[in-house]
Design a protein around this motif. Structure first.
Motif, PDB file in Angstrom:
ATOM      1  N   ASN A  27      11.688  45.556  -4.684  1.00  0.00           N
ATOM      2  CA  ASN A  27      10.704  45.676  -5.822  1.00  0.00           C
ATOM      3  C   ASN A  27      11.815  45.389  -6.851  1.00  0.00           C
ATOM      4  N   GLN A  28      13.021  45.727  -6.877  1.00  0.00           N
ATOM      5  CA  GLN A  28      14.087  45.745  -8.010  1.00  0.00           C
ATOM      6  C   GLN A  28      14.564  44.302  -8.186  1.00  0.00           C
ATOM      7  N   VAL A  29      14.488  43.557  -7.106  1.00  0.00           N
ATOM      8  CA  VAL A  29      14.688  42.248  -7.261  1.00  0.00           C
ATOM      9  C   VAL A  29      13.693  41.473  -7.622  1.00  0.00           C
ATOM     10  N   GLU A  30      12.413  41.831  -7.453  1.00  0.00           N
ATOM     11  CA  GLU A  30      11.145  41.016  -8.001  1.00  0.00           C
ATOM     12  C   GLU A  30      11.234  41.423  -9.692  1.00  0.00           C
ATOM     13  N   VAL A  31      11.447  42.460 -10.052  1.00  0.00           N
ATOM     14  CA  VAL A  31      11.716  42.650 -11.644  1.00  0.00           C
ATOM     15  C   VAL A  31      12.847  41.790 -12.118  1.00  0.00           C
ATOM     16  N   ALA A  32      13.837  41.542 -11.392  1.00  0.00           N
ATOM     17  CA  ALA A  32      14.963  40.575 -11.954  1.00  0.00           C
ATOM     18  C   ALA A  32      14.317  39.266 -11.892  1.00  0.00           C
ATOM     19  N   LEU A  33      13.466  38.597 -10.983  1.00  0.00           N
ATOM     20  CA  LEU A  33      12.991  37.454 -10.894  1.00  0.00           C
ATOM     21  C   LEU A  33      11.951  37.410 -11.954  1.00  0.00           C
ATOM     22  N   ASP A  34      11.139  38.318 -12.311  1.00  0.00           N
ATOM     23  CA  ASP A  34      10.036  38.036 -13.136  1.00  0.00           C
ATOM     24  C   ASP A  34      10.924  37.854 -14.685  1.00  0.00           C
ATOM     25  N   LYS A  35      11.963  38.492 -15.082  1.00  0.00           N
ATOM     26  CA  LYS A  35      12.648  38.245 -16.174  1.00  0.00           C
ATOM     27  C   LYS A  35      13.277  36.791 -16.439  1.00  0.00           C
ATOM     28  N   ILE A  36      13.475  36.278 -15.251  1.00  0.00           N
ATOM     29  CA  ILE A  36      14.083  34.876 -14.995  1.00  0.00           C
ATOM     30  C   ILE A  36      12.745  34.009 -15.349  1.00  0.00           C
ATOM     31  N   ARG A  37      11.841  34.023 -14.672  1.00  0.00           N
ATOM     32  CA  ARG A  37      10.550  33.634 -14.708  1.00  0.00           C
ATOM     33  C   ARG A  37       9.761  33.361 -16.315  1.00  0.00           C
ATOM     34  N   GLN A  38      10.139  34.320 -17.139  1.00  0.00           N
ATOM     35  CA  GLN A  38       9.853  34.218 -18.424  1.00  0.00           C
ATOM     36  C   GLN A  38      10.255  32.893 -18.920  1.00  0.00           C
TER      37      GLN A  38
ATOM     38  N   ASN B 177       4.704  47.724   1.618  1.00  0.00           N
ATOM     39  CA  ASN B 177       5.350  48.284   2.743  1.00  0.00           C
ATOM     40  C   ASN B 177       6.488  47.155   3.311  1.00  0.00           C
ATOM     41  N   ALA B 178       7.258  47.556   4.223  1.00  0.00           N
ATOM     42  CA  ALA B 178       8.279  46.506   4.970  1.00  0.00           C
ATOM     43  C   ALA B 178       7.470  45.255   5.421  1.00  0.00           C
ATOM     44  N   GLN B 179       6.511  45.666   6.289  1.00  0.00           N
ATOM     45  CA  GLN B 179       5.872  44.329   6.863  1.00  0.00           C
ATOM     46  C   GLN B 179       5.164  43.252   6.005  1.00  0.00           C
ATOM     47  N   GLU B 180       4.921  43.643   4.605  1.00  0.00           N
ATOM     48  CA  GLU B 180       4.468  42.683   3.792  1.00  0.00           C
ATOM     49  C   GLU B 180       5.645  41.975   3.085  1.00  0.00           C
ATOM     50  N   LEU B 181       6.802  42.692   2.933  1.00  0.00           N
ATOM     51  CA  LEU B 181       8.021  42.123   2.218  1.00  0.00           C
ATOM     52  C   LEU B 181       8.516  41.149   3.236  1.00  0.00           C
ATOM     53  N   ILE B 182       8.832  41.492   4.781  1.00  0.00           N
ATOM     54  CA  ILE B 182       9.208  40.650   5.598  1.00  0.00           C
ATOM     55  C   ILE B 182       8.512  39.268   5.842  1.00  0.00           C
ATOM     56  N   LYS B 183       7.221  39.481   5.797  1.00  0.00           N
ATOM     57  CA  LYS B 183       5.999  38.263   5.747  1.00  0.00           C
ATOM     58  C   LYS B 183       6.518  37.576   4.812  1.00  0.00           C
TER      59      LYS B 183
END
Length: 418
Positions: free
Chosen positions: A103-114, A5-11
């Motif tokens: 969540n799309q940004v998180e997928v991109a970040l996961d790729k970089i973190r490999q 949810n948005a609250q979780e993201l903003i936090k």
């Protein structure tokens, strides 16, 4: 990580670091590249300046929307809620879209973190990436992008805009992009791009050569306030605008808003979008910018304005003193403790009834942070809500209450009134 949810993201966003070890653009560029560079797939306008960049961005995005163009807007700070940061056609990004994009940004970040397990974006970079992704996915015709701070090193400076804007150059954020006016001008000149026009507003003469020099180097046509386009206010505060053969008249606003209106109008005319003079006038006159000379009540009048540096406060108080001749002027103010407090408080008239307050925010000034003479002269209230209610209840019909000094205070008071 997957946000629900948005609250979780903003936090989460506010738990991220604010700065990297180095202030370059490699981090954000890396993430944007994984996402196939959405920032290159939308026409953009890049807006910087010490003051007025938010107002100019709102005026310009409303004009583009009026021309029937789907228009994104990325601004800061938000006044009521986080979603205001990213808008399309005046509508805040919905919570569901915010979560989906993140969540799309998180997928991109996961790729970089490999390959780079410690890789992270700072808060503002994450917000910028989300904005570009949203504007591209929603197929915006244009997106108006307001910088965070500065220009060259600002995380938004990953675009080649159709047009750039520098509204003003003054002292603010000196510790980050200063310390001198010349340093600030050099940093802000970073939005000037090859073969793309730049509109310049209220620029001090001593730094104009820095901006014009950069524009010449980039082969960027320059349109300068009071040289290429004119703004003149009559005795009633009405704004007369001229650019070539176009002559327009806008309703009364403070001088600083008049400049922003002139810049936004020039920009939209340079973009050659289809708007009649009447449509431009109606759109500008109908635009209320959150937290900038926002009249929330009349008779007695209550105005909210986030002016938070010497240039903005000087313009604001000059307009209020000039146009409010009957009744008392009362002011509720707090500022961030790293601002030029001494200078700002020298701008008040002896008859202004000033109340000091604070807000629950780490950088907000408490009583001890105000200059000694200011502490002695004006009453301090540790509870801004109680202070606002007291000030509001003390107003007679012809009085004016100004809430100012920080967008955080303006936001807090607006949310009280909601």
């Amino acid at each position: 990580m997957k946000f629900l949810n948005a609250q979780e993201l903003i936090k989460y966003l506010y738990s991220l670091p604010v700065l990297h070890e180095k202030s370059d653009l490699t981090y954000i560029q890396k993430v944007l590249a994984i996402l196939d560079n959405p920032q290159d797939k939308v026409k953009t306008i890049h807006v910087t300046g010490t003051n007025g960049k938010g107002s100019t961005s709102y005026y310009l995005s409303n004009l583009l929307k009026k021309a029937g163009l789907k228009t994104g807007l990325f601004v800061s700070p938000f006044i009521r809620k986080f979603n205001e940061r990213i808008q399309i056609n005046g509508q805040d990004i919905p919570d569901a879209a915010l979560v989906k994009i993140a969540n799309q940004v998180e997928v991109a970040l996961d790729k970089i973190r490999q390959n780079e397990p410690e890789f992270s974006l700072v808060t503002f970079e994450y917000e910028v990436v989300m904005a570009f992704l949203y504007f591209h996915e929603e197929k915006c015709d244009y997106a108006v992008i307001e910088v965070g701070i500065g220009g060259t090193h600002d995380k938004t400076n990953v675009i080649k805009p159709e047009l750039s804007i520098i509204t003003t150059i003054g002292l603010d954020h000196e510790q980050i992009i200063g310390p001198t006016l010349l340093d600030i001008a050099k940093e802000k000149s970073g939005v000037i791009k090859t073969d793309r026009p730049v509109v310049l507003g209220n620029v001090p003469t001593e730094v104009l050569p820095v901006l014009e020099g950069k524009a010449k180097k980039e082969n960027s046509p320059v349109y300068l306030l009071n040289h290429d386009f004119m703004i003149k206010q009559d005795d009633n505060g009405r704004i007369n605008y001229a650019f070539g053969k176009r002559k327009l008249v806008f309703s009364a606003r403070p001088n600083v808003e008049a400049i922003d209106i002139g810049i936004a109008t020039t920009a939209v005319l340079l973009l050659k979008v289809k708007l009649t003079d009447q449509e431009i006038e109606q759109t500008i006159n109908g635009t209320q910018i959150p937290g900038r000379y926002q009249v929330v009540q009349r008779r007695p009048t209550i105005i909210l304005d986030g002016a938070h540096n010497i240039q903005a406060m000087s313009n604001l108080l000059e307009f209020i003193h000039q146009h409010h001749s009957t009744g008392k002027i009362k002011v509720l103010i707090t500022m961030m403790k790293d601002k030029d407090l001494e200078q700002v408080f020298s701008l008040f008239d002896k008859n202004d009834e000033v109340m000091l307050t604070t807000i629950p925010y780490p950088r907000a000034a408490k009583k001890a942070d105000f200059p000694k003479d200011v502490q002695e002269k004006y009453q301090y209230f540790s509870d801004y809500q109680a202070a606002f209610k007291k000030a509001k209840n003390s107003l007679n019909e012809n009085d004016l209450l100004l809430v100012t000094g920080s967008f955080y205070l303006v936001s807090a008071v607006l949310n009280m009134e909601a």
